[in-house]
Design a protein around this motif. Structure first.
Motif, PDB file in Angstrom:
ATOM      1  N   ILE A  94       0.838  -1.193   0.000  1.00 28.53           N
ATOM      2  CA  ILE A  94       0.000   0.000   0.000  1.00 28.53           C
ATOM      3  C   ILE A  94       0.877   1.249   0.000  1.00 28.53           C
ATOM      4  CG2 ILE A  94      -1.737   1.290   1.334  1.00 28.53           C
ATOM      5  CD1 ILE A  94      -2.879  -1.212   0.133  1.00 28.53           C
ATOM      6  N   PHE A  95       1.867   1.242   0.873  1.00 22.85           N
ATOM      7  CA  PHE A  95       2.739   2.402   1.025  1.00 22.85           C
ATOM      8  C   PHE A  95       3.463   2.748  -0.277  1.00 22.85           C
ATOM      9  CE2 PHE A  95       6.849   4.279   2.296  1.00 22.85           C
ATOM     10  CZ  PHE A  95       6.374   5.409   2.957  1.00 22.85           C
ATOM     11  N   LEU A  96       3.952   1.726  -0.995  1.00 24.27           N
ATOM     12  CA  LEU A  96       4.689   1.967  -2.229  1.00 24.27           C
ATOM     13  C   LEU A  96       3.840   2.629  -3.305  1.00 24.27           C
ATOM     14  CD1 LEU A  96       6.834  -1.293  -2.515  1.00 24.27           C
ATOM     15  CD2 LEU A  96       7.684   1.037  -2.190  1.00 24.27           C
ATOM     16  N   PHE A  97       2.577   2.252  -3.365  1.00 23.18           N
ATOM     17  CA  PHE A  97       1.723   2.756  -4.442  1.00 23.18           C
ATOM     18  C   PHE A  97       0.979   4.038  -4.092  1.00 23.18           C
ATOM     19  CE2 PHE A  97       2.334  -1.573  -5.965  1.00 23.18           C
ATOM     20  CZ  PHE A  97       2.439  -1.386  -7.337  1.00 23.18           C
ATOM     21  N   MET A  98       1.095   4.509  -2.843  1.00 20.36           N
ATOM     22  CA  MET A  98       0.326   5.688  -2.431  1.00 20.36           C
ATOM     23  C   MET A  98       0.730   6.945  -3.202  1.00 20.36           C
ATOM     24  SD  MET A  98      -0.064   5.183   1.712  1.00 20.36           S
ATOM     25  CE  MET A  98      -1.012   6.644   2.002  1.00 20.36           C
ATOM     26  N   MET A  99       1.980   7.034  -3.628  1.00 21.75           N
ATOM     27  CA  MET A  99       2.460   8.229  -4.343  1.00 21.75           C
ATOM     28  C   MET A  99       2.479   8.057  -5.862  1.00 21.75           C
ATOM     29  SD  MET A  99       2.891  10.197  -1.815  1.00 21.75           S
ATOM     30  CE  MET A  99       3.629  11.579  -2.641  1.00 21.75           C
ATOM     31  N   SER A 100       1.957   6.921  -6.350  1.00 24.60           N
ATOM     32  CA  SER A 100       2.011   6.681  -7.804  1.00 24.60           C
ATOM     33  C   SER A 100       1.152   7.688  -8.558  1.00 24.60           C
ATOM     34  CB  SER A 100       1.574   5.249  -8.122  1.00 24.60           C
ATOM     35  OG  SER A 100       0.271   5.000  -7.635  1.00 24.60           O
TER      36      SER A 100
END
Length: 847
Positions: free
Chosen positions: A134-140
């Motif tokens: 979740i954390f990795l994709f939050m700024m995509s």
């Protein structure tokens, strides 16, 4: 490492609590910072220039813009195999994301909150893997928009006002492809790359999240009427967002605003207009959605604190809010009433002017004063936690709000009433009492308020009589000063109206009066005493001047209390009778049952073990005196100390006096004889009761009786022996002699023979009863009320022979057992004593 993990597990609950408290601290800090950046005067000025529908639309857009972030938590809980109720998931997700918007720290706060809320009872490894994805994709989403902005500034460089703004956008653009490459490289180890549909969902959620951020900012600007080009402002906004995200400053406060201010002013917008734009953007995207989450966050944190500290925080908060609510009612009621007494004083203060009407004639004052009195009474009802006060409270608040609107009061009053309405609703579950019993303590406080108000109203009315309406100048009052007569009539009408309305409201709150426990039931009482035993005061229940409360456990009645009620004081006589193992539960049972009906138990003449028990339930204690006990196995008439008693006994025996113990039933002739003795002994005095026996044929027929006869066989003294249902101790109740016919020393003659008789019956102790105030307050560190009682003991011999009684009993006593009065801390000792006198002096009936 293993020890470290075990240590973390051991203190996990504490660490979890500390995390939530740290979040509270961070959020409060950031709100304070945000508060400095939000100029309320500026907001009011801006809002005054924008149509209401536009403000509502801004609010709606801001709320909708936050909604896509709920998708993160939906996917997270699916990966953790959690099936929370939809309402719970919506509330907690909204809370997490809006707090993260305020607190920020690069999304670390949201990761911590999600771990604590959704990761309960799950393996740390599984929770970490799900959260990392979740954390990795939050700024995509921001990365995708950075790529769009980078393409845009290819034809329009230096848009943001920064010399190297393209480097920020390039860095932001590279984040998304780097995440995809990392997924491919690490395969399934950390992010489950095979779930490409899930990854696509996360990308779309992030894209819609940042679309919402953009939409809020640009819609607010458009509704403000700002003329701008989207394609020009868009790269500036994305650059500022990337810088804010990299800085990890909560809400990107400062860095984001600075970039936006530089970039937009370079486009020709004024600094004041840009500041207003940013102000509304922060309000509707950060502050308002966060305010919606506050109740959920307070509930979540409060629940955790409550569980850790065994319900104490919840009870404490409930009590605090309840007291604030009551104070709110009292303050409003008093201010509303005083505004008619001190109108000029109220005119001196801007905030007090809200409570004051420009008109001051009779027909405007009466409603104000009645409403003010109602607020005091309802406040008292809420303070007493009476459930019947809730509906009148709502009616009063709504009615007062409508009245104040029509009467042209200030808007501050409306805000105050709405706040009071919310507090009343929040604290409604604390209203559990079924009826309102107006305690003397409360009546004293409220009475003083109303008396002081009435005196002030009349006195100030006389001083300002020239201001009275001419319509009230009656010529019929010619026998006194005309104006003063009008004042008295004027004041009387108002005070009469207040009194009548108040009485009606109090009568409603009182409801149908219900009493505690039940009337005397001989079958129940006798069964408990026979099966489980009693104590020195148990036999008093057969006087039938008290009610009883029966405790039942597992369908069996095991304990009973005997008591009398006066005002809200439920005076419990002596220790409970029955099964000792159930005493603790029984005491709590009568306290709770009395509390529901608005009564406060007062425990009179109880033994030492109950002092510690009742102290746990909020009771203070007062030592009433000491009970004299004679140790029977050691009692003897021999020895130097008993020389005088031996001589007395021998003298009366030689004179023909005899001692006898009669068994019931007694003949009518004997009952007539002892009735004559009792009446002669009483003389003009009135029978006492409750804690003392009084002459009742039915009561006396229940136990053995010790009598003294003269030479001719006539009874000259008697005493009824009280069954204690315990072979350890025995005592007597009525002890009366004929003032003329009984010889001097007849009571000693009776006592000594009773000691010997009880000794033969196998009893260990003989109780001579209590010596009031004996050894009370003798220590310099004693309670102040006990020190006062000691002074009464020393100097009160004119009214009652305190010292003489103790000296007499000390002739025989070998042991002194303290006896206590226990009363709740909310009661006043003076009124407790008055209640004791009242129940003792209540009318007695022959049985």
């Amino acid at each position: 490492m293993k020890k470290l993990i075990e240590g973390i597990k051991k203190y996990f609950g504490l660490l979890k609590l500390l995390f939530f408290l740290s979040v509270v601290v961070i959020v409060v800090r950031e709100l304070l910072v945000l508060n400095k950046s939000l100029s309320y005067e500026k907001l009011l000025e801006i809002f005054s220039q924008i149509a209401l529908w536009k403000i509502l639309l801004m609010l709606l857009v801001g709320i909708l813009s936050v909604t896509p972030m709920i998708g993160y938590d939906w996917i997270l809980n699916r990966n953790l195999d959690r099936k929370w109720p939809k309402k719970y998931l919506l509330e907690t997700s909204w809370m997490i994301n809006t707090i993260n918007n305020i607190a920020g720290f690069g999304g670390l706060i949201s990761i911590g909150l999600r771990s604590q809320i959704y990761g309960k009872n799950k393996e740390v490894k599984a929770v970490t893997a799900a959260l990392s994805k979740i954390f990795l994709f939050m700024m995509s989403g921001l990365s995708i928009y950075s790529a769009f902005a980078l393409l845009r500034i290819g034809t329009q460089p230096h848009t943001s006002g920064l010399a190297n703004d393209w480097l920020w956008l390039l860095g932001g653009s590279l984040y998304f492809p780097m995440v995809l490459l990392a997924n491919a490289f690490f395969n399934k180890k950390t992010v489950h790359s095979d779930k490409w549909k899930e990854q696509l969902s996360l990308i779309m959620i992030s894209f819609f999240e940042w679309t919402g951020v953009l939409a809020t900012f640009f819609v607010v600007g458009r509704l403000m009427g700002i003329d701008y080009s989207f394609s020009t402002v868009f790269p500036i906004f994305i650059t500022a967002s990337v810088i804010g995200a990299v800085s990890m400053i909560p809400g990107a406060l400062g860095s984001f605003d600075l970039v936006m201010l530089i970039g937009l002013t370079r486009l020709g917008l004024s600094k004041e207009l840009v500041t207003s734009w940013l102000l509304l953007y922060r309000l509707f995207y950060y502050v308002v959605p966060f305010l919606f989450s506050l109740p959920v966050f307070a509930h979540t944190t409060g629940k955790m604190l409550n569980e850790r500290y065994e319900g104490v925080p919840k009870r404490l908060l409930s009590q605090v809010l309840q007291k604030i609510t009551v104070i709110g009612y009292y303050v409003f009621g008093i201010l509303l009433m005083l505004s008619n007494v001190f109108p000029r004083w109220f005119d001196q203060y801007i905030w007090l002017q809200q409570f004051h009407l420009s008109s001051a004639h009779l027909f405007s004052q009466i409603p104000n004063l009645i409403i003010g009195a109602f607020f005091l009474i309802i406040g008292r009802g809420l303070s007493a936690k009476v459930s019947r006060s809730l509906i009148p409270a709502f009616i009063l608040l709504i009615g007062t709000s409508i009245y104040c609107l029509s009467a042209d009061y200030g808007m501050l009053i409306q805000v105050y009433l709405v706040g009071l309405l919310l507090l009343t609703y929040v604290t409604r579950r604390g209203l559990f009492r079924q009826q309102f019993v107006y305690a003397w303590e409360w009546l004293t406080i409220d009475g003083l308020i109303l008396v002081l108000f009435s005196i002030s109203y009349i006195v100030l009315g006389v001083e300002n009589r020239h201001q009275l309406p001419k319509a009230f100048h009656f010529r019929a009052l010619h026998f006194i000063n005309l104006s003063i007569g009008v004042v008295w009539l004027y004041s009387f009408l108002i005070l009469l109206s207040i009194t009548l309305c108040s009485v009606l409201l109090i009568r409603y709150l009182q409801g149908k009066k219900e009493s505690l426990g039940q009337d005397f039931d001989e079958e129940i009482v006798q069964r408990i005493l026979t099966n489980y035993g009693g104590n020195l005061t148990s036999q008093l229940v057969f006087l039938k001047d008290k009610q009883i409360f029966v405790y039942e456990k597992d369908g069996e009645q095991t304990v009973f209390f005997q008591f009398g009620i006066h005002n809200n004081k439920c005076v419990v006589m002596g220790d409970p009778s029955g099964k000792k193992e159930d005493f603790r539960e029984a005491v709590l049972s009568i306290i709770d049952a009395a509390d529901v009906l608005g009564y406060t138990p007062v425990f009179y003449e109880v033994s030492e073990p109950f002092v510690f028990l009742l102290h746990e339930y909020g009771y203070d204690f007062f030592k009433m005196g000491e009970e004299a006990h004679v140790y029977l196995p050691d009692f003897t008439l021999s020895g130097k100390k008993m020389k005088g008693n031996r001589a007395l006994i021998n003298k009366l025996i030689k004179s023909g006096y005899t001692f006898e113990v009669l068994k019931p039933p007694f003949s009518q002739e004997i009952m007539t004889e002892i009735k004559v003795i009792s009446d002669a002994w009483l003389g003009s005095r009135k029978e006492k009761g409750f804690s003392l026996g009084f002459f009742s044929e039915d009561y006396l027929q229940r136990a053995e009786m010790a009598i003294v006869r003269d030479q001719e066989g006539a009874i000259v003294a008697f005493s009824n022996i009280m069954p204690t249902y315990d072979k350890d101790v025995i005592t007597i109740d009525l002890m009366r002699h004929h003032p003329q016919n009984a010889p001097s020393g007849s009571m000693d003659f009776l006592f000594i023979h009773l000691f010997e008789w009880s000794q033969a019956q196998g009893y260990d102790y003989f109780s001579l009863g209590m010596a009031p105030l004996a050894n009370v307050g003798v220590n310099q560190k004693s309670f102040i009320q006990e020190r006062i009682a000691h002074l009464v003991y020393q100097f009160g011999s004119r009214f009652y022979s305190f010292q003489g009684l103790r000296k007499y009993k000390a002739k025989y006593a070998t042991k002194w057992a303290p006896s206590y009065l226990l009363y709740h801390r909310d009661t006043w000792i003076l009124y407790v004593m008055i209640a004791l006198l009242m129940v003792d002096d209540a009318p007695k009936r022959e049985n």
